[in-house]
Design a protein around this motif. Sequence first.
Motif, short mmCIF file in Angstrom:
data_model
loop_
_atom_site.label_atom_id
_atom_site.label_comp_id
_atom_site.label_asym_id
_atom_site.label_seq_id
_atom_site.Cartn_x
_atom_site.Cartn_y
_atom_site.Cartn_z
N ASN A 1 0.87 -1.17 0.00
CA ASN A 1 0.00 0.00 0.00
C ASN A 1 0.91 1.23 0.00
O ASN A 1 1.53 1.53 1.01
N LYS B 1 0.08 4.28 -0.26
CA LYS B 1 -0.60 5.43 0.37
C LYS B 1 -0.39 6.71 -0.45
O LYS B 1 -0.46 6.68 -1.67
N THR B 2 -0.08 7.83 0.21
CA THR B 2 0.06 9.11 -0.50
C THR B 2 1.54 9.36 -0.80
O THR B 2 2.09 10.41 -0.49
N PHE C 1 -0.73 -1.06 -4.59
CA PHE C 1 -1.79 -0.05 -4.56
C PHE C 1 -1.14 1.35 -4.60
O PHE C 1 -0.76 1.88 -3.56
N THR D 1 -3.78 7.41 -6.33
CA THR D 1 -4.68 7.47 -7.49
C THR D 1 -4.04 8.17 -8.70
O THR D 1 -4.15 7.70 -9.82
N GLN E 1 -6.38 2.25 -4.31
CA GLN E 1 -6.49 2.39 -2.85
C GLN E 1 -7.90 2.76 -2.44
O GLN E 1 -8.31 2.55 -1.30
N ASN E 2 -8.64 3.33 -3.39
CA ASN E 2 -10.00 3.77 -3.10
C ASN E 2 -10.71 4.16 -4.39
O ASN E 2 -10.07 4.52 -5.37
N LEU F 1 -8.82 -1.77 -2.66
CA LEU F 1 -8.67 -1.86 -1.21
C LEU F 1 -9.89 -1.18 -0.59
O LEU F 1 -10.22 -0.05 -0.95
N HIS G 1 -9.59 0.34 4.63
CA HIS G 1 -8.30 0.58 5.28
C HIS G 1 -8.52 1.50 6.49
O HIS G 1 -9.37 2.39 6.46
N ARG H 1 -8.82 5.16 6.03
CA ARG H 1 -10.09 5.61 5.45
C ARG H 1 -11.19 5.56 6.51
O ARG H 1 -12.06 6.43 6.56
N GLY I 1 2.90 -1.25 4.29
CA GLY I 1 2.85 0.17 3.95
C GLY I 1 4.26 0.74 3.83
O GLY I 1 4.96 0.51 2.83
#
Length: 235
Positions: free
Chosen positions: A6, A8-9, A39, A42, A57-58, A85, A88, A91, A214
């Motif tokens: 993952n 993430k950002t 993941f 975006t 991720q979403n 995902l 999480h 989220r 992560g």
Amino acid sequence: MIIAANLKTNLTRKQTTDYVAELESYLKTNNITQEVLVFPATSSLNPHAGDVIIGAQNAYATQNGAFTGEIGLDHLNEFEIKTILIGHSERRHVLGETQEELVKKFNFYKDLGFKIIYCIGEPLEKREAGKEEMMKYISAQYEGIDTSYENLIIAYEPVWAIGTGFTPTLEDIEAIHTDLKEKSTAPLLYGGSVKVTNAKEVLALQNVDGILVGSAALYAEHFCTMIQYAQDLQK
Ligand code: PEP
């Protein structure tokens, strides 16, 4: 086994492209037969052909529409993404997604046949309140979720272990995974501060079918080391 990253950002589109290329090269050179998922953020999604499965991720439970800041099915289709995902802890707890919203999202992407990695896990106060309280909390995260969905993967990630460097003991992970396997026979990943120094032991546990990583996965070299551990275990 299933080894998932993952991001993430983190990692721009260019960095993600290089990262995935490094993984692809490792998988091929080392004849890896494990299921490897990544993941990305975006805006770092890209069309991809290869062995690594790229997931979102979403995404919102919609084809498209007026949902500012969200993406929908059209955007996933553009990159042929069929993996998502859901649930999480960031989220749930940082962005405030409710169980009701997650169920809606789950059902939307389930009906489309997506592979869903559904995350569950308790915050520290629930763990400290004792096993009964903790299991009650986790059980509520299964409400409304089709636990027999054929493309379901569950990730058990204690909230207090995510990004903190703390993990449950190996005995605790094995015990809770054994309990969770009674709720669903879907593959069950462990996530929460898994890194090169503890991944081998975690992967070796009974009822652990893989890991969701992560921070430690941000370095392709470290993530490849973890993939290799899974490969060597031949579980
Ligand atoms: C995660 O975000 O799913 C995760 C497990 O993070 P970390 O490995 O950094 O604890």
